[in-house]
Design a protein around this motif. Structure first.
Motif, PDB file in Angstrom:
ATOM      1  N   ARG A  34      -8.623   0.966  -8.261  1.00  0.00           N
ATOM      2  CA  ARG A  34      -7.366   0.901  -9.014  1.00  0.00           C
ATOM      3  C   ARG A  34      -6.528  -0.230  -8.451  1.00  0.00           C
ATOM      4  N   THR A  35      -5.678  -0.751  -9.280  1.00  0.00           N
ATOM      5  CA  THR A  35      -4.804  -1.821  -8.797  1.00  0.00           C
ATOM      6  C   THR A  35      -3.520  -1.200  -8.260  1.00  0.00           C
ATOM      7  N   ILE A  36      -3.015  -1.804  -7.228  1.00  0.00           N
ATOM      8  CA  ILE A  36      -1.737  -1.400  -6.651  1.00  0.00           C
ATOM      9  C   ILE A  36      -0.818  -2.608  -6.715  1.00  0.00           C
ATOM     10  N   ARG A  37       0.249  -2.493  -7.472  1.00  0.00           N
ATOM     11  CA  ARG A  37       1.158  -3.607  -7.741  1.00  0.00           C
ATOM     12  C   ARG A  37       0.374  -4.840  -8.219  1.00  0.00           C
ATOM     13  N   GLY A  38      -0.568  -4.570  -9.082  1.00  0.00           N
ATOM     14  CA  GLY A  38      -1.327  -5.643  -9.712  1.00  0.00           C
ATOM     15  C   GLY A  38      -2.455  -6.208  -8.871  1.00  0.00           C
TER      16      GLY A  38
ATOM     17  N   ASN B 488      -7.621   8.188   3.823  1.00  0.00           N
ATOM     18  CA  ASN B 488      -6.502   7.639   3.066  1.00  0.00           C
ATOM     19  C   ASN B 488      -6.927   7.497   1.608  1.00  0.00           C
ATOM     20  N   GLY B 489      -6.216   8.216   0.760  1.00  0.00           N
ATOM     21  CA  GLY B 489      -6.582   8.194  -0.656  1.00  0.00           C
ATOM     22  C   GLY B 489      -5.553   7.528  -1.531  1.00  0.00           C
ATOM     23  N   SER B 490      -4.479   7.033  -0.947  1.00  0.00           N
ATOM     24  CA  SER B 490      -3.405   6.553  -1.812  1.00  0.00           C
ATOM     25  C   SER B 490      -2.905   5.146  -1.497  1.00  0.00           C
ATOM     26  N   ASN B 491      -3.184   4.616  -0.325  1.00  0.00           N
ATOM     27  CA  ASN B 491      -2.609   3.310   0.011  1.00  0.00           C
ATOM     28  C   ASN B 491      -3.534   2.134  -0.301  1.00  0.00           C
ATOM     29  N   TRP B 492      -4.734   2.467  -0.717  1.00  0.00           N
ATOM     30  CA  TRP B 492      -5.697   1.411  -1.024  1.00  0.00           C
ATOM     31  C   TRP B 492      -6.210   1.605  -2.445  1.00  0.00           C
ATOM     32  N   SER B 493      -6.922   0.612  -2.912  1.00  0.00           N
ATOM     33  CA  SER B 493      -7.457   0.697  -4.275  1.00  0.00           C
ATOM     34  C   SER B 493      -8.590   1.705  -4.377  1.00  0.00           C
TER      35      SER B 493
END
Lengths: 248, 691
Positions: A34-38, B488-493
């Motif tokens: 998934r992309t995070i802030r693009g 960590n499931g939320s800070n990375w893609s």
């Protein structure tokens, strides 16, 4: 898909519950990043050391053992912010009342800071303070109206118990939250004192119905005194000063 | 030396507590140490060292007022009692010797005169002292500097001499705070109506008896009937007293109370309200607890399990506000063995924001307690509480604000693990949010404190730390050193899971999983439970996800010592359990086979609540459950669970279940069943209960 009122089933052939039909089942393929802030963010295989300086712990030195002192200072209380202070209750007033043959009078008053937990309506007496038809305080008074000598350890007969003297005059404390009674309302403050003949079905003041307790618990309570209004100008000067100061 | 006040028991704001003011009369400046010692010995160590009072310390504040009398000793009065010491009506004053004291009490030593009397100015002097020195008071104890015996109570006051004992004072507090009647007997027949006090009655009908809930149906009612001419209260008179009957803890209906020996009844043969020395009977105890309960502010919300005395049975530590209690398990019930309010010797001052971490930090076979507070003080504190040698805890180490190489901040999270395999539990500490970069520290226990063995700044080997990192501990190598797992499931893609092996003083990346583990697609909502489900000495991994897929999944991934392999994955259902989104799990060992099982609970996804066990063979699971109720325990959304071994049978097959008002002991073998239930307070009534 089960709804919220289903019960769990056991046995062979039970189908899994689909909690969210919009989502897919787990597969074997790697997920799409998934992309995070693009951006696609991936963890480095070999992360580089941090080189920043700000808002960091000081550098690591050879570990030292902290010697524990024989006595330690008090833990330091946090400062109370203005917002926190504003949320604090105004406190309450402890009224000292004298009851003499059913006549009640104020003999002292003191303002006390902080919250008030009203005592349960248990014990020898119960009090209720009202302004108009609104209850402003209620509570129980466990031990009142008698004087008991301790048993004589070397005594005989009745002296192995208390010598009990019934008092016709006694004093009790009644506590009134300040935010419920202003100084101007004191002439309308009414305090009733009841003898508790039986246990009340509900002893917590905050759980009582709105009606006066004397009306709610006719069988359990007997009124022993009632004071109608406090007029500081009618009180002895030291007491009047205490009352005015406490309710200011 | 000026007058002064010292608060010797600090439980909370005066309006929320029962306040005891202690005043001294006849104590000159040179007598103040003796006065202080008497308050300590009789009131604090004496009364508040006893049963009920010890338990409910947190309901009380005690203010010791030091009034400096001009003269030492109190005024004296001598009566001519004319040979009738029990009758004051014919007494005459022989002499009065006045002394200049702070309160002006006059000691007479005459029972019929309440042993003492108030001087002309005494009421005013007492009120002035109270108004000046204590914020509020419910009970007043006046200690006279007089060695003769005596005490006078009533109206919330008790005036005692140095010759008075703690047991008599405790009895008087039964009047003062509980509104309890005396259970003494004296000649005569009671002729009044039903008394209002909870511990005396004229009613002999079992069905409507005030304290019927405490009377075993096998106990005759009445239980003791006064014979024609006894000299004292009656005991058991209806046949043989049963074996095991306790004169203070068993309730019945015994004739004689409230200064009469006939026509009025009391609940126990010898309660504190009769004999002073025994503890309160069930009826009086319950009244004292009930009356103090709003002031004690105890709840069962924060409960920690641990074997604090090393007998193999897990006890519990209950934390409420600024108080803690330790309740000792005997295998099937809990009893109070330690009660501390405000602080323990050492000193650690308890606050609502204290977080407790239980483990054997000194390797003595007993659990100690690490405690951290990052919210209630101007700085953060870390403490270590250890056995005080008498069932309690004392502080043996405290770190204020920082320790070498670690600055504490409110967001510090601690994990108990013996990372160097020396038999003493250590702490991992993580902070992901209070600094520009995340930190992990390894706090090695010396047994008497902690030293930071290693700190990782921003990165661990093979792992870039991020604020949302979640950590678990477990020895996946099987070498006796507990390792660190991080997800960590939320800070990375994509999600990551790292297995970091402990070398004893540092960490090394053993295996990192990026997005997938064998047979498992990682997602942000994965929840991990580390435990050795194969029983091979290496910690394995249960992983559950109920929110990121259409159905819930539970995976069993075995540790090879360096990495994981999928043993079993359950899609939607495990044998005997339909998995749902909000299943919550706890590691256990229900059948004591050395393989980590699971407790599972779901209160959200079904109509009723379900509490289950999932027992592993090492390769799969078999579940069983209870619906809605476990015995008398009505499962609910507010329930919290602490897996433990309160039975002391090995493994981890028990649960402490708790919420604000209730605490239960549930065992899982042979099936989930409630062993004991407590409401509001922990007390084991011989018969009946307090609701």
């Amino acid at each position: 898909m089960a709804d919220g009122m289903d019960t769990m089933k056991t046995g062979r052939g039970i189908q899994p519950v689909i909690d969210n039909p919009k989502l897919p089942p787990m597969g074997d393929e790697p997920p799409e990043p998934r992309t995070i802030r693009g951006k696609i963010l991936r963890m480095a295989e070999e992360p580089k050391p941090d080189t920043g300086k700000q808002n960091r712990m000081s550098g690591f030195r050879k570990a030292a053992v902290v010697r524990q002192p024989k006595t330690r200072p008090e833990q330091k209380e946090a400062n109370v912010t203005k917002a926190e202070a504003a949320q604090q209750p105004e406190g309450y007033v402890r009224l000292r009342l004298r009851v003499s043959n059913g006549e009640m009078s104020v003999v002292g008053a003191k303002a006390v800071e902080g919250p008030l937990v009203e005592p349960k309506l248990q014990g020898a007496l119960a009090y209720e303070a009202t302004v108009g038809d609104k209850r402003v305080a209620a509570g129980g008074i466990p031990d009142v109206g008698e004087r008991r000598s301790f048993p004589d350890p070397e005594g005989k007969g009745v002296m192995r118990g208390h010598h009990v003297e019934e008092l016709t005059t006694y004093e009790v404390n009644v506590r009134i939250p300040k935010e419920r009674v202003s100084a101007s309302a004191l002439p309308r403050l009414e305090i009733a004192l009841y003898r508790m003949k039986e246990e009340l079905p509900e002893a917590r003041p905050d759980m009582l119905a709105a009606a006066p307790i004397g009306e709610q618990f006719v069988r359990e309570l007997r009124e022993v005194g009632r004071m109608k209004g406090i007029r500081p100008d009618k009180l002895a000067r030291p007491v009047a000063q205490q009352v005015r100061k406490a309710f200011s | 030396m000026p007058d002064s006040v010292t608060q010797v028991l600090k439980s909370g704001p005066p309006g929320t507590k029962l306040n005891i003011a202690v005043l001294g009369d006849g104590f000159a400046a040179a007598d103040q140490t003796a006065y202080n010692n008497n308050v300590q010995a009789v009131l604090l160590d004496g009364v508040f060292g006893m049963d009920y009072f010890y338990e409910d310390k947190s309901a009380y504040n005690i203010y010791r007022v030091n009034l400096i009398s001009a003269q030492s000793g109190v005024s004296q009065r001598v009566y001519n009692e004319n040979g009738t010491p029990s009758d004051a009506s014919d007494d005459t004053i022989v002499s009065t010797t006045l002394r200049n004291t702070s309160l002006g009490f006059i000691y007479s030593g005459s029972w019929a005169h309440c042993w003492m009397e108030w001087g002309a100015n005494t009421p005013t002097l007492v009120q002035n002292a109270l108004n000046t020195w204590v914020p509020d008071y419910d009970l007043v104890v006046v200690i006279l500097n007089e060695s003769g015996f005596g005490g006078c109570g009533g109206g919330g006051f008790q005036i005692v001499t140095l010759g008075s004992s703690a047991s008599v004072m405790a009895h008087e507090f039964g009047h003062g705070t509980g509104g309890l009647a005396d259970e003494y007997c004296q000649p005569g027949t009671y002729a009044g109506g039903e008394p209002g006090e909870p511990n005396v009655t004229i009613n002999t009908n079992r069905a409507t008896l005030k304290w019927r809930q405490f009377v075993d149906p096998a106990t005759p009612v009445p239980t003791g009937i006064a014979p024609a001419s006894p000299t004292d209260c009656t005991g058991w008179t209806v046949g043989a007293k049963p074996a095991g009957w306790s004169n203070s803890d068993d309730a019945g209906l015994f004739e004689g109370a409230k200064y009469r020996r006939k026509g009025i009844y009391r609940p126990a043969i010898n309660c504190r309200m009769r004999g002073n020395s025994p503890p309160f009977c069930p009826v009086c105890y319950t009244r004292m607890k009930s009356n103090a309960e709003p002031h004690a502010e105890h709840t069962f919300l924060k409960v920690y399990a641990g074997d604090f005395n090393g007998d193999g049975k897990d006890d519990i530590l209950v934390h409420s506000g600024n108080a803690i209690h330790i309740h000792r398990s005997n295998g099937s019930q809990l009893d109070v063995v330690f009660s501390a309010v405000e602080r323990v010797p050492g000193s650690w001052q308890f606050q609502p924001g204290d977080r407790f971490y239980v483990g054997d930090f000194n390797g003595d076979g007993k659990d100690e307690v690490a405690v951290f507070n990052g919210t209630d003080w101007i700085m953060e504190y870390l403490g270590l509480l250890a056995d005080d040698g008498s069932n309690g805890l004392r502080l043996i180490a405290r770190y204020d604000n920082s320790m070498p190489n670690w600055d504490f901040t409110p967001g510090d999270k601690f994990y108990v693990a013996d990372f160097n395999g020396d038999g003493k539990k250590d702490l991992f500490v993580f902070n992901g949010g209070n600094w520009a970069i995340p930190y992990v520290g390894m706090l090695r226990s010396t047994g008497a404190g902690f030293t930071l063995a290693r700190r990782y700044d921003a990165n661990m080997p093979g792992w870039q730390m991020r604020p949302a990192d979640r950590h678990y501990v477990g020895d996946f190598t099987g070498n006796g050193r507990e390792d660190l797992w991080v997800f960590n499931g939320s800070n990375w893609s994509i999600p990551y899971l790292g297995m970091l092996r402990s070398t004893g003083s540092a960490l090394a990346m053993s295996k990192r999983y990026d997005a997938n583990m064998p047979g498992w697609q990682m997602r942000p909502g994965d929840r991990h439970y580390v435990g050795d489900f194969t029983g091979d000495g290496k910690a394995d991994l249960y992983v559950f996800n109920g929110t990121n897929w259409s159905i819930a999944y539970l995976g069993m991934l075995q540790s090879t010592g360096t990495e994981l392999s999928m043993v079993r994955r359950y899609d939607g259902n495990a044998p005997g359990w339909q998995m749902r989104a909000h299943d919550t799990h706890w590691i256990s060992d229900i059948n004591n086979d050395g393989k980590a099982d699971l407790f599972v609970y779901n209160h959200q996804d079904w109509g009723p609540e379900y509490l289950g066990t999932m027992i592993t063979s090492g390769t799969d699971l078999v579940a069983a459950w209870r619906e809605d109720w476990v015995g008398e325990w009505n499962l609910g959304s507010v329930d919290r669970f602490e897996p433990c071994d309160y039975e002391g049978v090995g493994g981890r097959r028990d649960l402490i279940v708790h919420n604000t008002d209730w605490l239960g002991m549930i065992r899982a073998t042979p099936s989930l069943s409630l062993q004991r239930i407590y409401y509001k307070w922990i007390h084991n009534y011989k018969y009946g209960r307090n609701w």
